[in-house]
Motif scaffolding. Structure first.
Motif, mmCIF file in Angstrom:
data_model
loop_
_atom_site.group_PDB
_atom_site.id
_atom_site.type_symbol
_atom_site.label_atom_id
_atom_site.label_comp_id
_atom_site.label_asym_id
_atom_site.label_seq_id
_atom_site.Cartn_x
_atom_site.Cartn_y
_atom_site.Cartn_z
ATOM 1 N N CYS A 1 -38.487 15.343 -2.994
ATOM 2 C CA CYS A 1 -38.300 14.927 -4.393
ATOM 3 C C CYS A 1 -39.645 14.861 -5.121
ATOM 4 O O CYS A 1 -40.664 14.500 -4.537
ATOM 5 N N GLN B 1 -32.672 17.075 -1.307
ATOM 6 C CA GLN B 1 -34.125 16.929 -1.257
ATOM 7 C C GLN B 1 -34.633 16.193 -0.015
ATOM 8 O O GLN B 1 -35.827 15.918 0.088
ATOM 9 N N TRP C 1 -30.247 9.361 -8.856
ATOM 10 C CA TRP C 1 -31.244 10.258 -8.287
ATOM 11 C C TRP C 1 -32.022 9.503 -7.208
ATOM 12 O O TRP C 1 -31.803 8.310 -6.983
ATOM 13 N N ASN C 2 -32.930 10.212 -6.554
ATOM 14 C CA ASN C 2 -33.790 9.600 -5.538
ATOM 15 C C ASN C 2 -34.746 8.597 -6.183
ATOM 16 O O ASN C 2 -35.073 8.700 -7.351
#
Length: 160
Positions: A40, A74, A122-123
């Motif tokens: 990521c 990712q 998201w990450n």
């Protein structure tokens, strides 16, 4: 005494080495739980998370990292490769747990619990947890761990 059903202390998760870790071991500590991914663009935050931990110490604070491949695939790494990436590339010394799913019907039970307050999109989504194990806030991925916003909220919780 906090209601166990409102606390992350009810959960047990596996560290990267496969050993079970009870989150109740972190009672009386402020926690920042983060879903991470080595591929990521936010991965440099691992260094910042470690710097935050170094600055605040581990007597009252800890960062807990949960690798996940849920966003953009990712996190292709597994097990010791994740550990090596975190330690060698970013100096991570905080606990990193086994790769898990953080959203959807197959999400890890801990993350199903955390997602009641905010589902990661998201990450590097960060959950702030008080000393009683209750989720009190969250920070979106673009919020840097060393930002004054994050540090002020952690310090406030550490001093209560």
């Amino acid at each position: 005494m906090s209601d166990q059903s409102k606390s992350i202390h009810q959960f047990k998760v596996k560290l990267l080495n496969g050993i079970d870790k009870k989150l109740s071991d972190y009672k009386n500590k402020v926690l920042l739980l983060v879903n991470i991914a080595s591929g990521c663009g936010f991965a440099p935050q691992l260094k910042e998370l470690q710097a935050l931990r170094d600055e605040l110490g581990t007597d009252q604070f800890e960062v807990l990292a949960f690798p996940s491949n849920d966003f953009g695939r990712q996190e292709p790494l597994e097990g010791t490769a994740i550990s090596t990436f975190c330690e060698v590339n970013h100096g991570v010394k905080f606990p990193v747990f086994e790769k898990i799913m953080v959203r959807g019907e197959h999400a890890n039970p801990l993350y199903r619990f955390l997602n009641q307050s905010s589902t990661p999109r998201w990450n590097f989504h960060k959950y702030l947890v008080n000393k009683d194990g209750e989720v009190v806030d969250y920070f979106l991925p673009f919020t840097k761990p060393l930002s004054s916003k994050v540090k002020k909220k952690i310090n406030r919780l550490m001093n209560t």
